[in-house]
Design a protein around this motif. Structure first.
Motif, PDB file in Angstrom:
ATOM      1  N   ILE A   1       0.863  -1.178   0.000  1.00 15.14           N
ATOM      2  CA  ILE A   1       0.000   0.000   0.000  1.00 15.14           C
ATOM      3  C   ILE A   1       0.902   1.231   0.000  1.00 15.14           C
ATOM      4  O   ILE A   1       1.675   1.458   0.921  1.00 15.14           O
ATOM      5  N   GLY A   2       0.817   2.010  -1.063  1.00 14.27           N
ATOM      6  CA  GLY A   2       1.648   3.202  -1.185  1.00 14.27           C
ATOM      7  C   GLY A   2       1.234   4.005  -2.394  1.00 14.27           C
ATOM      8  O   GLY A   2       0.202   3.741  -3.026  1.00 14.27           O
ATOM      9  N   ASN A   3       2.048   4.981  -2.746  1.00 18.22           N
ATOM     10  CA  ASN A   3       1.788   5.798  -3.925  1.00 18.22           C
ATOM     11  C   ASN A   3       2.580   5.213  -5.086  1.00 18.22           C
ATOM     12  O   ASN A   3       3.811   5.208  -5.068  1.00 18.22           O
ATOM     13  N   ILE A   4       1.889   4.719  -6.081  1.00 21.31           N
ATOM     14  CA  ILE A   4       2.532   3.999  -7.171  1.00 21.31           C
ATOM     15  C   ILE A   4       3.467   4.912  -7.973  1.00 21.31           C
ATOM     16  O   ILE A   4       4.543   4.482  -8.399  1.00 21.31           O
ATOM     17  N   GLU A   5       3.093   6.173  -8.156  1.00 24.59           N
ATOM     18  CA  GLU A   5       3.937   7.084  -8.933  1.00 24.59           C
ATOM     19  C   GLU A   5       5.237   7.387  -8.198  1.00 24.59           C
ATOM     20  O   GLU A   5       6.324   7.387  -8.799  1.00 24.59           O
TER      21      GLU A   5
ATOM     22  N   ILE B   1      19.706   0.427   0.523  1.00 27.58           N
ATOM     23  CA  ILE B   1      18.783  -0.431   1.257  1.00 27.58           C
ATOM     24  C   ILE B   1      17.585   0.401   1.698  1.00 27.58           C
ATOM     25  O   ILE B   1      17.741   1.398   2.400  1.00 27.58           O
ATOM     26  N   VAL B   2      16.391  -0.018   1.288  1.00 32.00           N
ATOM     27  CA  VAL B   2      15.156   0.671   1.608  1.00 32.00           C
ATOM     28  C   VAL B   2      14.240  -0.258   2.388  1.00 32.00           C
ATOM     29  O   VAL B   2      13.974  -1.370   1.935  1.00 32.00           O
ATOM     30  N   ASN B   3      13.774   0.199   3.550  1.00 33.40           N
ATOM     31  CA  ASN B   3      12.767  -0.532   4.316  1.00 33.40           C
ATOM     32  C   ASN B   3      11.450   0.215   4.239  1.00 33.40           C
ATOM     33  O   ASN B   3      11.381   1.397   4.595  1.00 33.40           O
ATOM     34  N   LEU B   4      10.413  -0.484   3.772  1.00 26.65           N
ATOM     35  CA  LEU B   4       9.095   0.141   3.632  1.00 26.65           C
ATOM     36  C   LEU B   4       8.048  -0.713   4.363  1.00 26.65           C
ATOM     37  O   LEU B   4       8.066  -1.944   4.254  1.00 26.65           O
ATOM     38  N   PRO B   5       7.151  -0.076   5.119  1.00 26.80           N
ATOM     39  CA  PRO B   5       6.043  -0.852   5.678  1.00 26.80           C
ATOM     40  C   PRO B   5       5.121  -1.337   4.564  1.00 26.80           C
ATOM     41  O   PRO B   5       4.801  -0.576   3.649  1.00 26.80           O
ATOM     42  N   GLN B   6       4.696  -2.597   4.661  1.00 24.45           N
ATOM     43  CA  GLN B   6       3.853  -3.137   3.590  1.00 24.45           C
ATOM     44  C   GLN B   6       2.482  -2.486   3.601  1.00 24.45           C
ATOM     45  O   GLN B   6       1.850  -2.368   2.556  1.00 24.45           O
ATOM     46  N   LYS B   7       2.053  -2.067   4.788  1.00 18.62           N
ATOM     47  CA  LYS B   7       0.747  -1.396   4.885  1.00 18.62           C
ATOM     48  C   LYS B   7       0.954  -0.058   5.551  1.00 18.62           C
ATOM     49  O   LYS B   7       1.516   0.027   6.621  1.00 18.62           O
TER      50      LYS B   7
END
Length: 454
Positions: free
Chosen positions: A342-346, A448-454
């Protein structure tokens, strides 16, 4: 220009120093005022309580004396001095409603007239407290009468706290009770305290100014650094923009020619092609600046939605294949399929573009760039690895700063402006993630990028 810049920094530093000094001194003075007020009210409250207790204790026998109800062995009507003053009590007077003194006692008879002056027109309807100061003529103290005084002041200025209380008999006013307390020592103590606090304030004013100067110098360090980077960027951007503008001007002049030979037409086509490339570069620069400007002003409207990150990564790799082929670089994608986020696709697409373009730009000929995405709990781990030139350790803490470039000559040659990684960090921050880099010189780099999945 250098002098003007120095003057601006000096003026700003001076303004910060004055403001910091003002704030520190403001807090200091407020503290001193509060401390002095607390000590003043605390000490004077004891005297006021003592006077009230004394007046209340004397009220009943005085009432009996004035109304003639003393008929026992304690009858004091025949002696006008029925009250005894202690070491701090200066006077004790009882008057009738006409102002005549009925009972009196004073530590220093020489000051009797002054004491009477204080109470002569003071006829309260209820209990009242007053503070008076009396200047003593030292010549009076040399008289023989002073020897019979139970109290001889040592200071020329006598501080007096007085209480006045009306005396009633069956709701009928019959007189007034006045008691004076010597508060000279107390106010000498308060005066000494005020002097000490004034000296402390003076000393701390110098300390506050010194601290403010140090704080303002430290505060100016990042401002000077940002100003230097901005000046450098403006100079580089001006250089980069001047080239396409010159090309555009030449192209326009060529197209304005009425009669053209075949060779001129071929030159015009080539010039227009160069013009298009320069306009693309200029458009990219303006677009990056606009993105950063919107991020600073919080005008960027970021909409979050669910999408398959694997498909976005796959399309990004496909987009860069032609560009990577020019340097014979192999692009690899390692990711589970599908991979929901879940994020901004652009913005996330732009993040992948920045990282992969950066990896290709600094990879050596026949190198490899790998985009790997994996899931760790509720987090997505995204890495972009290359085996290119690498980054010196001293540059790593500054990589995500705006306008910062490790190799300025190479960056300019590749068409970079030092804005890509700043935008990448903003995108990651917008998604509540983190971005870091690991690199060794001449061995390659890994973002290295850490992103929350939601």
């Amino acid at each position: 220009m250098k002098r003007k810049k120095t003057n601006v920094f000096h003026q700003t530093e001076r303004t910060l120093t004055l403001r910091y000094s003002f704030l520190i001194l403001l807090f200091l003075f407020v503290f001193i005022i509060l401390l002095y007020s607390i000590v003043y009210f605390w000490l004077t409250a004891d005297i006021k309580k003592e006077l009230r207790d004394k007046a209340q204790h004397e009220l009943q026998p005085v009432e009996k004396y004035l109304t003639g109800r003393n008929d026992g062995p304690d009858d004091r009507r025949g002696d006008p001095k029925v009250a005894e003053t202690d070491s701090e009590q200066l006077f004790y007077y009882v008057t009738n409603t006409n102002g005549d003194v009925i009972i009196q006692d004073a530590q220093l008879p020489l000051l009797h007239t002054s004491f009477i002056h204080f109470i002569s027109e003071w006829q309260p309807t209820r209990e009242e407290l007053r503070r008076e100061a009396l200047m003593i003529d030292e010549k009076l103290l040399l008289k023989d009468d002073a020897e019979f005084a139970t109290y001889v002041p040592t200071e020329a200025k006598l501080q007096i706290f007085m209480i006045a209380k009306p005396i009633y008999e069956r709701n009928q006013l019959v007189g007034y009770l006045y008691i004076g307390h010597n508060a000279t020592n107390l106010f000498q103590l308060l005066s000494s305290l005020l002097q000490i606090l004034a000296v402390i304030a003076f000393i701390f004013s110098g300390i506050a100014f010194s601290l403010s100067r140090i704080m303002s110098k430290r505060a100016m360090v990042p401002i000077k650094q940002a100003f230097a980077r901005q000046q450098e960027f403006v100079a580089d951007a001006s250089h980069e923009l001047r080239t396409p503008l010159s090309v555009m001007l030449s192209s326009i002049e060529l197209l304005e020619m009425e009669e053209q030979t075949e060779q001129d037409k071929e030159m015009a086509v080539k010039t227009i092609h160069n013009l298009k490339e320069e306009v693309k570069r200029m458009t990219g620069l303006v677009s990056n600046l606009l993105t950063l400007a919107r991020s600073d002003s919080a005008q960027q409207n970021v909409t979050m939605e669910a999408f398959d990150l694997y498909q976005v990564a796959k399309q990004t790799i496909h987009t860069f294949e032609a560009h990577a082929h020019t340097k014979n670089i192999t692009l690899q994608l390692k990711s589970p399929n599908p991979l929901q986020i879940i994020g901004n696709i652009e913005l996330l697409t732009q993040l992948l573009y920045i990282l992969i373009d950066n990896a290709i730009k600094y990879s050596e000929y026949k190198g490899t760039v790998t985009l790997a995405i994996s899931k760790e709990g509720n987090q997505l781990l995204l890495t972009v690895t290359d085996n290119g030139v690498g980054i010196e350790e001293k540059h790593i803490p500054h990589l995500f700063k705006r306008f910062y470039r490790v190799d300025k000559a190479r960056t300019r040659q590749e068409g970079g402006y030092g804005l890509g990684l700043s935008i990448a960090k903003w995108i990651v921050d917008t998604h509540n993630g983190t971005i870091n880099v690991q690199s060794k010189l001449h061995e390659g780099s890994t973002f290295i990028v850490n992103l929350p999945q939601k």
